[in-house]
Structure formats: C-alpha cells, structure tokens
Scaffold this active site. Structure first.
Site, PDB file in Angstrom:
ATOM      1  N   ASN A   1     -53.846  11.344  87.203  1.00  0.00           N
ATOM      2  CA  ASN A   1     -54.892  11.906  88.067  1.00  0.00           C
ATOM      3  C   ASN A   1     -54.419  12.194  89.490  1.00  0.00           C
ATOM      4  OD1 ASN A   1     -54.732   9.293  88.943  1.00  0.00           O
ATOM      5  ND2 ASN A   1     -56.925   8.897  88.904  1.00  0.00           N
ATOM      6  N   CYS A   2     -53.128  12.120  89.748  1.00  0.00           N
ATOM      7  CA  CYS A   2     -52.560  12.400  91.066  1.00  0.00           C
ATOM      8  C   CYS A   2     -52.502  13.920  91.283  1.00  0.00           C
ATOM      9  CB  CYS A   2     -51.165  11.786  91.138  1.00  0.00           C
ATOM     10  SG  CYS A   2     -50.174  12.310  92.527  1.00  0.00           S
ATOM     11  N   ASP A   3     -52.937  14.386  92.438  1.00  0.00           N
ATOM     12  CA  ASP A   3     -52.936  15.813  92.735  1.00  0.00           C
ATOM     13  C   ASP A   3     -51.532  16.408  92.719  1.00  0.00           C
ATOM     14  OD1 ASP A   3     -55.685  15.899  92.942  1.00  0.00           O
ATOM     15  OD2 ASP A   3     -55.692  15.686  95.122  1.00  0.00           O
TER      16      ASP A   3
END
Length: 114
Positions: A9-11
């Site tokens: 879920n890290c950009d």
C-alpha cells in the site's frame, strides 16, 4: 525474474509497479512486512547497497521512533532498527539479479532494466 520488495500500500511502490507494468517488465512482488523477510535479506542488501541507502529517515516510522532510537545510528543499529521495523526500509528494493535498486528512480530503472 526481477523481485521487488516492499509494502503493497506504499505510494512509491505503486509508482514503481506502474512503471514496470508500463514498460512490460515482469516482476515478482514480495511484501517483506507480511512475510517477515526483511531480517533475512538485510545482510545481503546492506552489502550490496549500504545501510545508509536502505534506511528511510523521511518516513512516518522514523518520526515515531524515540530520540534514543534515532540518535547515534551506525550500521549495526540501523540494521537492528530495520529488522525490528521493516517500514524503515526505503522502498522499493528491486533486485535485478545483478543490481540492487533502492528507492524508485525512473532514470535508473530505465538504465538498468531496458
């Protein structure tokens, strides 16, 4: 096949995935937070890229550490912190088999992968 390590879920991970997909580059994603693989890979990553490039001092996890944890960081302390808190590892970590690319840099990805 390339292996890309990080947290789903890290950009920055999403940007790297999009870049790889747009360039038709196949990869295997490994979530080192869920699989608890960070500690297993840290010695190799440290040797190949250096703890300074692996340690993310700009993220939220770094800011949440105590003053004692953030002070006097050397190689040993950094590796311990990253093993204890995998979100301290800069993302993504892309292993090409030859090179280890830490962080997303489209120019470096293009130079190494195309």
């Amino acid at each position: 096949m390339l292996r890309i390590y990080g947290i789903k879920n890290c950009d920055t991970m999403k940007t790297a995935f999009a870049w790889l997909d747009a360039h038709g580059i196949a990869y295997e994603f490994i979530d080192y937070k869920k699989n608890d693989l960070a500690q297993e890979h840290l010695p190799d990553w440290n040797q190949r890229a250096g703890w300074e490039s692996l340690l993310n001092r700009r993220g939220m996890m770094w800011k949440r550490l105590s003053d004692d944890e953030r002070s006097d960081v050397d190689e040993s302390k950094a590796l311990t912190l990253m093993a204890d808190y995998p979100t301290l590892i800069r993302r993504p970590v892309l292993d090409t088999g030859k090179a280890l690319l830490v962080g997303f840099d489209p120019e470096r990805y293009a130079a190494e992968l195309e």
